[in-house]
Scaffold this motif. Structure first.
Motif, PDB file in Angstrom:
ATOM      1  N   THR A  85     -18.563  29.493  -6.741  1.00 27.42           N
ATOM      2  CA  THR A  85     -19.786  28.868  -6.244  1.00 27.42           C
ATOM      3  C   THR A  85     -20.122  29.522  -4.910  1.00 27.42           C
ATOM      4  OG1 THR A  85     -18.502  27.104  -5.188  1.00 27.42           O
ATOM      5  CG2 THR A  85     -19.390  26.644  -7.376  1.00 27.42           C
ATOM      6  N   ALA A  86     -21.418  29.564  -4.600  1.00 25.37           N
ATOM      7  CA  ALA A  86     -21.840  30.245  -3.372  1.00 25.37           C
ATOM      8  C   ALA A  86     -22.759  29.337  -2.571  1.00 25.37           C
ATOM      9  CB  ALA A  86     -22.560  31.547  -3.710  1.00 25.37           C
ATOM     10  N   SER A  87     -22.574  29.327  -1.263  1.00 30.72           N
ATOM     11  CA  SER A  87     -23.468  28.590  -0.376  1.00 30.72           C
ATOM     12  C   SER A  87     -24.602  29.508   0.037  1.00 30.72           C
ATOM     13  CB  SER A  87     -22.698  28.099   0.858  1.00 30.72           C
ATOM     14  OG  SER A  87     -22.307  29.204   1.659  1.00 30.72           O
ATOM     15  N   GLN A  88     -25.589  28.961   0.770  1.00 32.48           N
ATOM     16  CA  GLN A  88     -26.743  29.756   1.154  1.00 32.48           C
ATOM     17  C   GLN A  88     -26.399  30.854   2.157  1.00 32.48           C
ATOM     18  OE1 GLN A  88     -28.955  26.340   2.697  1.00 32.48           O
ATOM     19  NE2 GLN A  88     -28.926  27.274   4.703  1.00 32.48           N
ATOM     20  N   SER A  89     -25.192  30.773   2.751  1.00 28.08           N
ATOM     21  CA  SER A  89     -24.793  31.809   3.707  1.00 28.08           C
ATOM     22  C   SER A  89     -24.163  33.020   3.029  1.00 28.08           C
ATOM     23  CB  SER A  89     -23.811  31.228   4.723  1.00 28.08           C
ATOM     24  OG  SER A  89     -22.608  30.816   4.087  1.00 28.08           O
ATOM     25  N   ALA A  90     -23.907  32.913   1.720  1.00 33.08           N
ATOM     26  CA  ALA A  90     -23.267  34.017   1.014  1.00 33.08           C
ATOM     27  C   ALA A  90     -24.214  35.209   0.917  1.00 33.08           C
ATOM     28  CB  ALA A  90     -22.841  33.568  -0.378  1.00 33.08           C
ATOM     29  N   VAL A  91     -23.637  36.400   0.998  1.00 27.92           N
ATOM     30  CA  VAL A  91     -24.413  37.638   0.889  1.00 27.92           C
ATOM     31  C   VAL A  91     -24.385  38.097  -0.557  1.00 27.92           C
ATOM     32  CG1 VAL A  91     -24.581  40.040   1.645  1.00 27.92           C
ATOM     33  CG2 VAL A  91     -23.847  38.268   3.252  1.00 27.92           C
ATOM     34  N   ALA A  92     -25.553  38.492  -1.065  1.00 27.50           N
ATOM     35  CA  ALA A  92     -25.624  38.963  -2.442  1.00 27.50           C
ATOM     36  C   ALA A  92     -24.731  40.180  -2.621  1.00 27.50           C
ATOM     37  CB  ALA A  92     -27.069  39.307  -2.797  1.00 27.50           C
ATOM     38  N   GLY A  93     -24.011  40.213  -3.732  1.00 26.00           N
ATOM     39  CA  GLY A  93     -23.122  41.322  -4.011  1.00 26.00           C
ATOM     40  C   GLY A  93     -22.216  40.981  -5.171  1.00 26.00           C
ATOM     41  N   SER A  94     -21.276  41.894  -5.480  1.00 19.95           N
ATOM     42  CA  SER A  94     -20.332  41.662  -6.567  1.00 19.95           C
ATOM     43  C   SER A  94     -18.923  41.965  -6.084  1.00 19.95           C
ATOM     44  CB  SER A  94     -20.672  42.525  -7.783  1.00 19.95           C
ATOM     45  OG  SER A  94     -20.608  43.898  -7.451  1.00 19.95           O
ATOM     46  N   TYR A  95     -17.947  41.283  -6.713  1.00 21.76           N
ATOM     47  CA  TYR A  95     -16.556  41.401  -6.297  1.00 21.76           C
ATOM     48  C   TYR A  95     -15.666  41.495  -7.536  1.00 21.76           C
ATOM     49  CZ  TYR A  95     -18.730  39.546  -2.092  1.00 21.76           C
ATOM     50  OH  TYR A  95     -19.571  39.350  -1.018  1.00 21.76           O
ATOM     51  N   LYS A  96     -14.698  42.387  -7.470  1.00 28.81           N
ATOM     52  CA  LYS A  96     -13.729  42.538  -8.552  1.00 28.81           C
ATOM     53  C   LYS A  96     -12.509  41.685  -8.228  1.00 28.81           C
ATOM     54  CE  LYS A  96     -12.007  44.467 -12.300  1.00 28.81           C
ATOM     55  NZ  LYS A  96     -12.601  44.216 -13.621  1.00 28.81           N
ATOM     56  N   LEU A  97     -12.212  40.761  -9.118  1.00 30.64           N
ATOM     57  CA  LEU A  97     -11.141  39.797  -8.892  1.00 30.64           C
ATOM     58  C   LEU A  97     -10.007  40.029  -9.892  1.00 30.64           C
ATOM     59  CD1 LEU A  97     -10.478  37.196  -7.198  1.00 30.64           C
ATOM     60  CD2 LEU A  97     -11.439  35.890  -9.081  1.00 30.64           C
ATOM     61  N   GLU A  98      -8.782  40.194  -9.374  1.00 30.93           N
ATOM     62  CA  GLU A  98      -7.600  40.347 -10.221  1.00 30.93           C
ATOM     63  C   GLU A  98      -6.613  39.222  -9.874  1.00 30.93           C
ATOM     64  OE1 GLU A  98      -6.811  42.529 -12.547  1.00 30.93           O
ATOM     65  OE2 GLU A  98      -8.391  44.045 -12.375  1.00 30.93           O
ATOM     66  N   VAL A  99      -6.411  38.298 -10.803  1.00 30.52           N
ATOM     67  CA  VAL A  99      -5.491  37.176 -10.569  1.00 30.52           C
ATOM     68  C   VAL A  99      -4.121  37.560 -11.117  1.00 30.52           C
ATOM     69  CG1 VAL A  99      -5.041  34.740 -10.988  1.00 30.52           C
ATOM     70  CG2 VAL A  99      -7.394  35.547 -10.768  1.00 30.52           C
ATOM     71  N   GLU A 100      -3.154  37.702 -10.233  1.00 28.77           N
ATOM     72  CA  GLU A 100      -1.797  38.085 -10.624  1.00 28.77           C
ATOM     73  C   GLU A 100      -0.931  36.867 -10.927  1.00 28.77           C
ATOM     74  OE1 GLU A 100      -0.309  40.415  -7.422  1.00 28.77           O
ATOM     75  OE2 GLU A 100      -1.979  41.839  -7.473  1.00 28.77           O
ATOM     76  N   LYS A 101      -1.135  35.804 -10.156  1.00 29.50           N
ATOM     77  CA  LYS A 101      -0.289  34.617 -10.315  1.00 29.50           C
ATOM     78  C   LYS A 101      -1.045  33.392  -9.816  1.00 29.50           C
ATOM     79  CE  LYS A 101       3.363  34.237  -7.683  1.00 29.50           C
ATOM     80  NZ  LYS A 101       4.717  34.439  -7.123  1.00 29.50           N
ATOM     81  N   LEU A 102      -0.991  32.323 -10.576  1.00 29.35           N
ATOM     82  CA  LEU A 102      -1.642  31.068 -10.173  1.00 29.35           C
ATOM     83  C   LEU A 102      -0.713  30.233  -9.300  1.00 29.35           C
ATOM     84  CD1 LEU A 102      -3.370  29.898 -13.485  1.00 29.35           C
ATOM     85  CD2 LEU A 102      -4.464  30.940 -11.502  1.00 29.35           C
ATOM     86  N   ALA A 103      -1.297  29.473  -8.420  1.00 26.51           N
ATOM     87  CA  ALA A 103      -0.511  28.528  -7.628  1.00 26.51           C
ATOM     88  C   ALA A 103      -0.052  27.386  -8.528  1.00 26.51           C
ATOM     89  CB  ALA A 103      -1.362  27.980  -6.480  1.00 26.51           C
ATOM     90  N   SER A 104       1.152  26.920  -8.294  1.00 26.56           N
ATOM     91  CA  SER A 104       1.678  25.813  -9.089  1.00 26.56           C
ATOM     92  C   SER A 104       2.524  24.913  -8.202  1.00 26.56           C
ATOM     93  CB  SER A 104       2.508  26.332 -10.276  1.00 26.56           C
ATOM     94  OG  SER A 104       3.609  27.084  -9.814  1.00 26.56           O
ATOM     95  N   SER A 105       2.806  23.733  -8.688  1.00 24.86           N
ATOM     96  CA  SER A 105       3.600  22.755  -7.941  1.00 24.86           C
ATOM     97  C   SER A 105       4.975  22.598  -8.576  1.00 24.86           C
ATOM     98  CB  SER A 105       2.875  21.406  -7.909  1.00 24.86           C
ATOM     99  OG  SER A 105       2.640  20.948  -9.233  1.00 24.86           O
ATOM    100  N   SER A 106       5.832  21.916  -7.864  1.00 22.69           N
ATOM    101  CA  SER A 106       7.222  21.743  -8.301  1.00 22.69           C
ATOM    102  C   SER A 106       7.360  20.556  -9.246  1.00 22.69           C
ATOM    103  CB  SER A 106       8.108  21.535  -7.069  1.00 22.69           C
ATOM    104  OG  SER A 106       9.445  21.280  -7.437  1.00 22.69           O
ATOM    105  N   LYS A 107       8.260  20.747 -10.226  1.00 24.43           N
ATOM    106  CA  LYS A 107       8.591  19.654 -11.148  1.00 24.43           C
ATOM    107  C   LYS A 107      10.062  19.786 -11.505  1.00 24.43           C
ATOM    108  CE  LYS A 107       6.965  17.362 -15.355  1.00 24.43           C
ATOM    109  NZ  LYS A 107       5.966  17.418 -16.464  1.00 24.43           N
ATOM    110  N   VAL A 108      10.819  18.718 -11.350  1.00 26.47           N
ATOM    111  CA  VAL A 108      12.267  18.770 -11.595  1.00 26.47           C
ATOM    112  C   VAL A 108      12.703  17.577 -12.430  1.00 26.47           C
ATOM    113  CG1 VAL A 108      12.657  19.983  -9.418  1.00 26.47           C
ATOM    114  CG2 VAL A 108      12.882  17.481  -9.504  1.00 26.47           C
ATOM    115  N   ALA A 109      13.787  17.811 -13.188  1.00 23.28           N
ATOM    116  CA  ALA A 109      14.434  16.727 -13.932  1.00 23.28           C
ATOM    117  C   ALA A 109      15.809  16.522 -13.310  1.00 23.28           C
ATOM    118  CB  ALA A 109      14.552  17.093 -15.404  1.00 23.28           C
ATOM    119  N   LEU A 110      16.072  15.335 -12.798  1.00 28.00           N
ATOM    120  CA  LEU A 110      17.366  15.067 -12.168  1.00 28.00           C
ATOM    121  C   LEU A 110      18.464  14.949 -13.226  1.00 28.00           C
ATOM    122  CD1 LEU A 110      16.333  12.539  -9.357  1.00 28.00           C
ATOM    123  CD2 LEU A 110      16.297  15.051  -9.361  1.00 28.00           C
ATOM    124  N   ALA A 111      19.694  14.882 -12.776  1.00 30.52           N
ATOM    125  CA  ALA A 111      20.842  14.835 -13.695  1.00 30.52           C
ATOM    126  C   ALA A 111      20.711  13.664 -14.660  1.00 30.52           C
ATOM    127  CB  ALA A 111      22.147  14.727 -12.901  1.00 30.52           C
TER     128      ALA A 111
END
Length: 491
Positions: A85-111
């Motif tokens: 999404t872009a606000s009115q302050s954004a400059v017109a243009g294009s960008y190449k995006l390469e996603v290598e890894k997504l952010a994730s949260s921790s999840k554990v199963a105790l003993a």
């Protein structure tokens, strides 16, 4: 006064009184009804007119907003990889995006503990931490010393910290499974259990202690003593099927923008490209393009035209005289001859035809919006689109700003819709007329009631007099009939 009347005269006094009072009441009552109906119709029409003007003002306000013309549109070639999404302050243009890894949260199963409703935990404390955040201490006592009780206590205390718990039963027993909503490297869950009141047969809280297994990639090599120790810890956790398990590791998002590496704790990123926000969805590549929102501008122009046409169509209907037949009276709109409406129309039209500026877009006609015979506007969508594309700044200047069409029209309309303005004054005057009609109706009712009372008294007095005269006549007739000189002899 209705009832036993006309006994002496035989006349229907009720009918006579009603006929006289109706003849007295009907003309005034009919006049008041006509006035009330006309005033109510005008009042309703003025209310609808005010509503139409209000809708037109809303369209003008939207059109006059700089964000309507400065808005930017962001599109992603692969929306399953990332959206933007872009606000009115954004400059017109294009960008190449390469996603290598997504952010994730921790999840554990105790003993695992025995999957039995009778299984109890020792009293004490479970201290839960997410990365370097403050510990969430859960007190375990006789009121909650079961997995279900601890689960409920964690969910209650951890709601604000983004920590939740559930119970999963696998082949090894029942496990307390903890989840965190906090993403980013280092934000893993750790648990320390400390017994305060151990009891025979209960599960020690120490058995629920958990720390994230070491990341072996962080060490320099397999001969490093620290690596050897970490590897032993890791292998021990993996080898014991009933031990605590890491279900998901907290990590940061890693991606590149035009080849520049970026790491962020969240998949929602708004501080990399000025005025542009990204939402990372999956690993992969996508091209993000920022352009002027020309379609949105054209949509706002159309809303302006539609709101104006709605206003003018309503005014045309309410100020029109329609001939039905040569013999029937014409049908007149509720606002025919209303000076305030005529003034409103002239005010709006004078602004619409008034040229502005010295560029290519000096009037509505220059961008494909023309006036029809009935005063409404006709919008050529293709011409408007072309004008916005080729003369974006001039179209924006024509509609927006202190001297723009939207601002000028808004200023012209305010005297009509403001509190105490022209339309409110007209409405108050019409409401005053209705109030006077109600007063006159009440006075007419009282006057007719007094008239009926007076007529009943007069007619009843006349009836009494007639009855007396009749009785006197009957008495005289009987007297004359009984006199000797008036007796007829029979043969």
């Amino acid at each position: 006064m209705a009832g036993i009347t006309g006994i002496g005269s035989g006349m229907d006094i009720d009918a006579m009184v009603k006929a006289i009072s109706s003849a007295e009441q009907a003309p005034k009552e009919s006049q008041l009804k006509r006035l009330e109906a006309k005033t109510t119709t005008q009042l309703t029409s003025l209310g609808q007119l005010k509503g139409a003007i209000s809708n037109f003002q809303t369209a003008l306000s939207t059109l006059n907003s700089p964000s309507s013309f400065l808005a930017r549109k962001a599109s992603s070639s692969e929306s399953n990889v990332a959206t933007a999404t872009a606000s009115q302050s954004a400059v017109a243009g294009s960008y190449k995006l390469e996603v290598e890894k997504l952010a994730s949260s921790s999840k554990v199963a105790l003993a695992a503990v025995p999957a039995d409703d009778e299984t109890k935990l020792n009293g004490g404390t479970l201290s839960i931490k997410v990365g370097g955040s403050a510990a969430l201490d859960i007190t375990v006592d006789s009121t909650n010393n079961t997995l279900a009780g601890v689960r409920d206590a964690i969910n209650k205390a951890g709601a604000s910290a983004g920590v939740s718990a559930t119970i999963i039963t696998d082949d090894q027993g029942s496990r307390l499974v903890l989840s965190s909503s906090k993403t980013g490297d280092g934000n893993d869950i750790s648990v320390v259990g400390a017994d305060a009141d151990p009891a025979e047969g209960n599960v020690s809280l120490g058995a629920l202690t958990y720390s994230a297994p070491p990341n072996l990639a962080d060490y320099s090599g397999e001969t490093d003593p620290a690596y050897i120790e970490a590897k032993a810890t890791y292998d021990a956790q993996i080898a014991d099927p009933s031990a605590a398990k890491t279900l998901a590791v907290a990590q940061s998002a890693k991606f590149t923008i035009d080849g520049l590496s970026v790491t962020r704790e969240s998949n929602s990123v708004d501080d990399v490209v000025s005025g542009v926000s990204f939402e990372l969805k999956s690993e992969g590549s996508s091209s993000v393009t920022i352009t002027r929102d020309e379609a949105g501008v054209q949509g706002n122009v159309k809303k302006f035209v539609d709101a104006y046409n709605t206003l003018m169509s309503f005014i045309n209907t309410e100020t029109k005289v329609t001939t039905v037949t040569e013999t029937d009276a014409p049908v007149t709109g509720a606002l025919v001859g209303d000076s305030s409406v005529r003034s409103l129309i002239n005010t709006i039209r004078s602004e619409l035809v008034s040229p502005q500026g010295e560029g290519a877009m000096r009037a509505l006609a220059d961008m494909g919006i023309t006036t029809k015979k009935d005063g409404t506007l006709e919008m050529d969508a293709a011409k408007v689109s072309k004008a916005i594309t080729s003369n974006f700044e001039e179209v924006a200047a024509y509609f927006t700003g202190d001297n723009g069409l939207a601002s000028r029209l808004g200023a012209r309309l305010k005297p009509y819709t403001d509190a105490g303005g022209i339309l409110e004054s007209r409405t108050d005057a019409l409401q005053g007329t209705i109030d006077k009609v109600d007063t006159q109706k009440a006075e007419l009712t009282k006057r007719i009631a007094a008239l009926e009372e007076r007529l009943y008294k007069q007619f009843n007095a006349m009836d009494t007099l007639v009855a007396q005269l009749t009785r006197t006549s009957d008495s005289l007739t009987q007297l004359f009939d009984s006199m000797p000189g008036f007796v007829t002899q029979k043969d």
